[in-house]
Design an enzyme around this catalytic site. Structure first.
Site, short mmCIF file in Angstrom:
data_model
loop_
_atom_site.label_atom_id
_atom_site.label_comp_id
_atom_site.label_asym_id
_atom_site.label_seq_id
_atom_site.Cartn_x
_atom_site.Cartn_y
_atom_site.Cartn_z
N TYR B 270 0.82 -1.22 0.00
CA TYR B 270 0.00 0.00 0.00
C TYR B 270 0.85 1.27 0.00
O TYR B 270 0.64 2.19 -0.79
CB TYR B 270 -0.96 0.03 1.20
CG TYR B 270 -1.81 1.26 1.25
CD1 TYR B 270 -3.01 1.33 0.55
CD2 TYR B 270 -1.43 2.39 1.97
CE1 TYR B 270 -3.79 2.47 0.57
CE2 TYR B 270 -2.20 3.54 1.99
CZ TYR B 270 -3.38 3.57 1.29
OH TYR B 270 -4.14 4.70 1.31
N ASP B 305 -8.22 -3.72 -1.62
CA ASP B 305 -9.38 -2.94 -2.04
C ASP B 305 -8.97 -1.65 -2.75
O ASP B 305 -9.63 -1.21 -3.68
CB ASP B 305 -10.25 -2.59 -0.83
CG ASP B 305 -9.41 -2.05 0.33
OD1 ASP B 305 -8.68 -2.85 0.94
OD2 ASP B 305 -9.47 -0.84 0.58
N LYS B 377 -11.51 -9.24 5.17
CA LYS B 377 -12.07 -7.91 5.36
C LYS B 377 -12.63 -7.39 4.04
O LYS B 377 -11.90 -7.27 3.06
CB LYS B 377 -10.99 -6.97 5.87
CG LYS B 377 -11.55 -5.60 6.14
CD LYS B 377 -10.44 -4.66 6.43
CE LYS B 377 -10.96 -3.26 6.59
NZ LYS B 377 -9.90 -2.29 6.46
#
Ligand code: B12
Lengths: 260, 525
Positions: B270, B305, B377
């Protein structure tokens, strides 16, 4: 009961010009509103909400939903009648001050006016890490079916990405002899976007040599008011839904003015 | 029921293909793990000092751990680790403790050396004792959490995960408590814009974040205490989450362990992709931070995501799976268990795409069946959320339904204001009402959900898995750094030598010593 059908043709000039909010009948003035008050749930909260709505000009104001959020807040939905009558002649919109041109013509204009490629340097400044909007304007891939500025033969794009410091942006713009600086700002909490744009304007004042022609400062992001350019020290501000062609057309027309 | 549902094998994935995918992920991860094993960073070294009990900051707000690591680095470099030079100086000079040493060092009053022989042994022992105390505190926190969960009870899955982000910890606390009372099981305090790029962790309670609240040890402590209070009141343990990312990933992970946070965002890529942090720095930091999480019993949440906000959710679905397999591999290697791997994915397909919901189910079910033991998640729509809050509320309900139907374990609560501003208090409350309704109304629906054998859901899941294996072949062959440089993840190109923080990386010398790694790896292996 007699029913008088209201058709568009039977509307008077005044009815078309003076309007109220529309619920389900012309002239009913109905609006819907939701808000939270820092008041504990209960009859007092509901009465407070009704009063709040009345002070906003809704009369009658129906508090149709009230729900406690924890012990000290209550959320409300209110339906009510607004007395506001709008004179549409008073409405002002920020008119596009430049003609929207097809890409081919934009390229031609640049070549004939500048006799070189137009250079833009773009960045998301400050701590903002959002790049999708800037890329939508700059990258070949573009936005809403339009190709981005990189696809214009006569435009050279230097896209510095995100988290760029204002002074660094100005330095790069100087090094690239930019005609325009494109600044993107997406995060608006605590007015971060306004703060960052002013930083760029200040950095330009400080860091741009007087003898060199100052580049246009073009700002964009979803929560900007296009009418705020002067206030921010920018030449042009673009809001949500901007397309690359909007920007290219603007650049051509603004630079033309400068050259003329 | 849940575990059974996961083993139902609704998609009939080919086990040989799944094994191959995992083998390729290990292959791609191996050189990167090797880099992390042989290098250290300034933030890893600062974490060591934090574990040894060094806290506080100077008058400019720069933490003493930064001052001390900088001073050691200036004298002897980072490559030996700071533990030995620091404890050698402590044992040989007349400093009361590490704090006074740090203060003197910052003023230029200490000269560090790299001792050998007996003095080196003594310094190593002293360092290990001090760092051991920090790790004992992490162990105690883990026991406290386990005890509280036994006493108070654990909420049923899916856990409802909600973000609080006012910028002011004292505003966050009542909002978090209100959210917990309204049904949130996990509170995430999202960090202020810009914290990722700070090469130090701010100190103290803070009230001035932008679109988020600074992650500080004191803010962690205050929020955990506030949630302990509501946990007792509600009779369920409410979890606290923050973000271990950015230039201080290892230190934030350490502070999370020291203050009993329960979950942490911790993604291997990330920071690279979305904050332009140097790839090498990130992978080294990532490994240490996960070793700490493993010890602390913290569940990590990975960030796949996010790829779908810059890439298209249909075209790039396989990049999510590839990244999950990599995150899984890096996580297991660092000592995390499957039950600590909250792999991330999202409901981000454009609602205008025909059969969007069926495609979402395919993706969600694929991830569910690929990682049967992981507390997945699942993230709500963000990219296609607009100013139409009414449609947004509907889309969030469909997201909730997909989550329940495919047995996701951690559901991030979608906000109808996603496309506009950080949510109002009432937006959160409405969002919780939405999840509660879907969860209760559809409770047990998983049992009735059997996708048709050759239906779109099954076919699409197989297609994404096949594309994932193809991509993994390429990543394993060319190397992960090359894949990242090419823009494989989130269509963002990040070269291995670019980005911020590379100057904080050092190759470990022969005599490198890190007592924390020694303690953590002694158990892991
Ligand atoms: C994608 C996304 C992200 C991605 C960004 C990836 C990337 N590389 O860009 C990730 C996941 C990393 C992210 C992170 C965060 N995000 Co975000 N994110 C979004 C999201 C979902 C979509 C934004 C987007 O890409 N829109 C699509 C583009 C095409 O639209 P656009 O930006 O409006 O651009 C158009 C116009 O505005 C204009 N334009 C834009 N720039 C420019 C520049 C010029 C020169 C011109 C002419 C025109 C122009 O033209 C574009 C095309 O029409 C929005 C929510 C939403 N649905 O909007 C939240 C959102 C923007 N994020 C938000 C926040 C708070 C964050 C974080 C700060 C959260 C945190 N505390 O960690 C972090 C950012 C940290 C940081 N340092 O900035 C908030 C901002 C709230 C606010 N108003 O202040 C939003 C609105 C979500 C929310 N409701 O909370 N985010």
């Amino acid at each position: 009961m007699t029913v008088t059908p209201v058709t568009a043709t039977s509307m008077t000039e005044s009815q078309r010009r003076h309007v109220r909010a529309y619920g389900d009948t012309t002239g009913d003035g109905m609006v819907q509103l939701s808000f939270t008050l820092p008041v504990a749930p209960g009859p007092r909260a509901e009465a407070a909400a009704a009063l709040f709505a009345r002070k906003m000009g809704l009369d009658p104001a129906l508090v149709v939903h009230a729900k406690g959020i924890g012990e000290s807040f209550t959320f409300f939905v209110v339906y009510g009648r607004s007395g506001v009558v709008l004179d549409l002649d008073e409405v002002r919109v920020e008119e596009r001050e430049y003609p929207l041109l097809p890409p081919k013509e934009i390229n031609l204009e640049i070549r004939s006016r500048l006799q070189r490629r137009l250079v833009v340097v773009g960045a998301t400044v400050g701590t903002d890490a959002h790049t999708v909007g800037l890329d939508a304007i700059c990258n070949v891939k573009g936005f809403a079916g339009e190709k981005g500025l990189e696809s214009y033969r006569e435009i050279r794009v230097v896209n510095l990405g995100a988290q760029v410091d204002a002074d660094e942006l100005v330095r790069r713009a100087l090094a690239e002899s930019a005609d325009a600086i494109l600044v993107s700002q997406v995060v608006t909490q605590r007015d971060a976007h306004l703060v960052h744009v002013r930083e760029v304007a200040d950095a330009l004042d400080r860091g741009w040599p007087r003898e060199r022609k100052r580049p246009l400062l073009v700002v964009g992001g979803p929560r900007f008011d296009p009418a705020s350019a002067a206030e921010l020290g920018a030449d042009r501000v673009f809001g949500k839904g901007t397309t690359p062609r909007d920007v290219a057309s603007y650049l051509v027309s603004a630079l033309g003015e400068g050259a003329a | 029921m849940t575990a059974v549902a996961r083993r139902r094998n609704l998609l009939r994935l080919d086990p040989a293909l799944v094994r191959r995918a995992r083998r390729l992920a290990s292959q791609a991860a191996e050189p990167v793990v090797e880099l992390a094993r042989t290098h250290t960073t300034s933030s890893v070294e600062r974490s060591v000092l934090r574990l040894a009990g060094l806290t506080g900051a100077d008058a400019e707000g720069i933490p003493w751990v930064n001052r001390l690591v900088d001073a050691v680095r200036a004298d002897v470099g980072l490559e030996h680790g700071v533990a030995v030079p620091v404890f050698d100086a402590l044992l040989t000079g007349d400093h009361v403790d590490v704090s006074t040493l740090a203060q003197k060092a910052a003023a230029g009053g200490v000269h560090f050396r790299v001792p050998t022989g007996r003095p080196a042994d003594r310094a190593r022992r002293a360092a290990k004792r001090a760092v051991g105390a920090g790790i004992t505190r992490i162990d105690r926190n883990r026991q406290t959490r386990e005890r509280m969960i036994r006493r108070l009870g654990d909420p049923p899955k899916p856990w409802i995960y909600l973000i609080v982000a006012t910028g002011d910890i004292h505003e966050d606390i009542p909002q978090a408590q209100a959210a917990a009372r309204a049904g949130a099981d996990v509170i995430a305090v999202i960090r202020s814009t810009g914290q990722s790029l700070l090469d130090y962790v701010p100190e103290g309670a803070t009230r001035e974040g932008f679109a988020g609240t600074y992650a500080t040890q004191e803010n962690f402590r205050l929020m955990r205490a506030a949630l302990d209070e509501v946990s007792g009141e509600l009779g369920r343990y409410v979890r606290l989450t923050n973000y271990a990312s950015g230039l201080c990933m290892p230190e934030i992970a350490t502070l999370a362990g020291l203050e009993r946070l329960d979950m942490m965002l911790n993604d291997c890529m990330y920071g690279i992709i979305f904050r332009d942090i140097n790839p090498q720095r990130t992978f080294i930091d990532q490994r240490f931070s996960r070793q700490i999480h493993a010890r602390a019993g913290i569940v990590i949440n990975t960030g796949e995501d996010n790829y779908l906000t810059t890439a298209d959710a249909v075209d790039a679905a396989h990049t999510v799976v590839v990244s999950q397999l990599l995150n899984e591999r890096f996580g297991l290697e660092a000592g995390l268990t499957d039950a600590q791997l909250g792999l991330g994915h999202a409901f981000e397909i454009n609602p205008a795409v025909p059969q969007q919901f069926r495609l979402e189910l395919a993706h969600a079910l694929l991830v569910r069946e690929l990682f049967p033991e992981a507390p997945l998640k699942y993230m709500p729509p963000t990219k296609h959320m607009t100013g139409n809050v009414f449609f947004g509320y509907l889309l969030d309900a469909f997201f909730n339904l997909a989550g329940i139907l495919t047995d996701q374990e951690i559901l991030l609560v979608g906000m109808m204001t996603e496309g506009i501003v950080t949510p109002f208090l009432s937006d959160r409350d409405l969002a919780l009402e939405n999840v509660r309704y879907v969860r209760d109304a559809c409770s047990g629906l998983t049992q009735d959900f059997v996708p048709a054998r050759d239906g779109l859901v099954v076919r699409r899941a197989h297609e994404v898995l096949a594309e994932s294996v193809d991509l993994l072949e390429k990543v394993a062959a060319d190397g992960l750094f090359e894949a990242i440089a090419r823009g494989t993840f989130g269509v963002t190109r990040r070269p291995a030598d670019g980005g911020r923080g590379l100057d904080g990386v050092a190759a470990r010398a022969e005599d490198y010593y890190n007592p924390a790694t020694e303690i953590l790896e002694a158990v892991a292996r």
